[in-house]
Design a protein around this motif. Sequence first.
Motif, PDB file in Angstrom:
ATOM      1  N   TRP A 168      -1.553   9.237   6.822  1.00  0.00           N
ATOM      2  CA  TRP A 168      -0.597   8.170   6.474  1.00  0.00           C
ATOM      3  C   TRP A 168       0.259   7.811   7.688  1.00  0.00           C
ATOM      4  N   GLU A 181      -6.208  15.802   8.921  1.00  0.00           N
ATOM      5  CA  GLU A 181      -6.208  14.400   8.509  1.00  0.00           C
ATOM      6  C   GLU A 181      -7.556  13.731   8.722  1.00  0.00           C
ATOM      7  N   SER A 204       0.470   3.055  -4.152  1.00  0.00           N
ATOM      8  CA  SER A 204      -0.784   2.899  -3.420  1.00  0.00           C
ATOM      9  C   SER A 204      -1.964   2.787  -4.369  1.00  0.00           C
ATOM     10  N   GLY A 230      -2.366  12.873  -1.736  1.00  0.00           N
ATOM     11  CA  GLY A 230      -3.374  12.269  -0.884  1.00  0.00           C
ATOM     12  C   GLY A 230      -4.551  11.805  -1.722  1.00  0.00           C
ATOM     13  N   TRP A 236      -0.639  13.505   4.994  1.00  0.00           N
ATOM     14  CA  TRP A 236       0.538  12.874   5.572  1.00  0.00           C
ATOM     15  C   TRP A 236       0.276  12.396   6.993  1.00  0.00           C
ATOM     16  N   HIS A 248       1.045   4.120   9.556  1.00  0.00           N
ATOM     17  CA  HIS A 248       2.360   3.523   9.309  1.00  0.00           C
ATOM     18  C   HIS A 248       3.262   3.598  10.543  1.00  0.00           C
TER      19      HIS A 248
END
Length: 442
Positions: free
Chosen positions: A179, A304, A54, A21, A176, A183
């Motif tokens: 992300w 997150e 990334s 991350g 995650w 996505h």
Amino acid sequence: MASAKASASNEALRPLAVPVGPRLERVLDVAYRARRAVLLEGPTGIGKSEIVRSVADKLGIATTVLDLSLLEPPDLVGLPVVRDDGRTHYALPSVLPRDGSGILLLEELNRAERYIQQPALQLLSARRLHEYELPQGWICVATVNPQTAEYHVTALDKALRARFLQVNVRADRGAWLAWAQTHNLHPGIVALAHGHERILDDVPPRTWAYASELLRAFSPAELHDGALLRDALGGYLPAAWVEALLASRASWGSQLSFDVRELLAAYTADSPRAREITGYRDRGQTDRIDEIVHRLAPLLAGPEAGVLVAQKQLLLASFEALLADLPGDQREKLQEAIGSNVTATPLIDVEPSELLARFPGSAAEKKLAAWRADPVKRHRISLLITALCVFVEQPSRLPELKKSNVARTSLGHVLTQLPERDALVLVETLKRVGITPVRPGT
């Protein structure tokens, strides 16, 4: 017994794994600027390769990927060619960079055969292969799996390892989830991850992404076929996770035409999205408002949120503009969700130490009073108290704080300025660590 002790000692000396991350991105950024080769070691499917790509994208540089487990020596070294001078040279493989800037990613280094591992290590450590030299604007990053019984790997020489910036990495649920939000992972999987802290212990992130793609491919009718779902998802997931996923089927659908995460980074009072949401409110479409809050609350309360803050995808101005357009009860649900989240405390511009240094009459006291008077900003108080609790609980600070009359007096004044719920949180923390605040007038 001695070997077991030595093994435990060696394990204790190993650095803690860095979560895949923002923290790992910062390390790779520094490594690129220093032009140092990096060795990323971690389980398969946790996003090692993806995060390298990334970082390269954010730096505006290229990425070239070589899967070493699939290569033969000529694919990397080149084919020998006898030139007119009678000497043997090696034709440069077209895949190796000739100019520009970028990251050459060598995947599966310790799963490659020795005959491909040796030239790869030479390229990694010396930046050369025969006549070829890696351009100045490039670095090499290699990914390896741990040397455990779970992986069939070829051990790397310790002397060679010492030449690299070695980073042990692990999957991180917060990173995650952030992300996953960007996505378009299936909402059922995102919801499952919010509710289970150990979701990545048994199943790596990549496998959850595969399961998401599978769910997206089902027709509406097939999503009601439990046997088909179990048979298909069982190809990726253990039975317990399949059942946990199917148990949440009722929440998979959405009446919203947008990703709620965008509200945290781009919401303004005069935006089209604001007109849409105020329209729900004014027309009494409480189901739409309920869904927005239901989807945002676990995100704001979860790990997150800190990743989104670091990536500037959770902005205080956007969040508070959204709060201003929500009914009071729904606003309070979101404020409560974010208020106790330690990872979100960087959003506020008051440091915990400011509350402990002669608080009465200070700029911090004025800000606290302004936040309390504004219903749209009261979560800032909760975030500040959350940060303060973490601050005073640090063992290195406790002895000094317990003896400091200035700090204890300031804490007494702070308590008088807090809403009841935040005051109770602070009182409980101070009791636990043994700090006695001095109340005003005592």
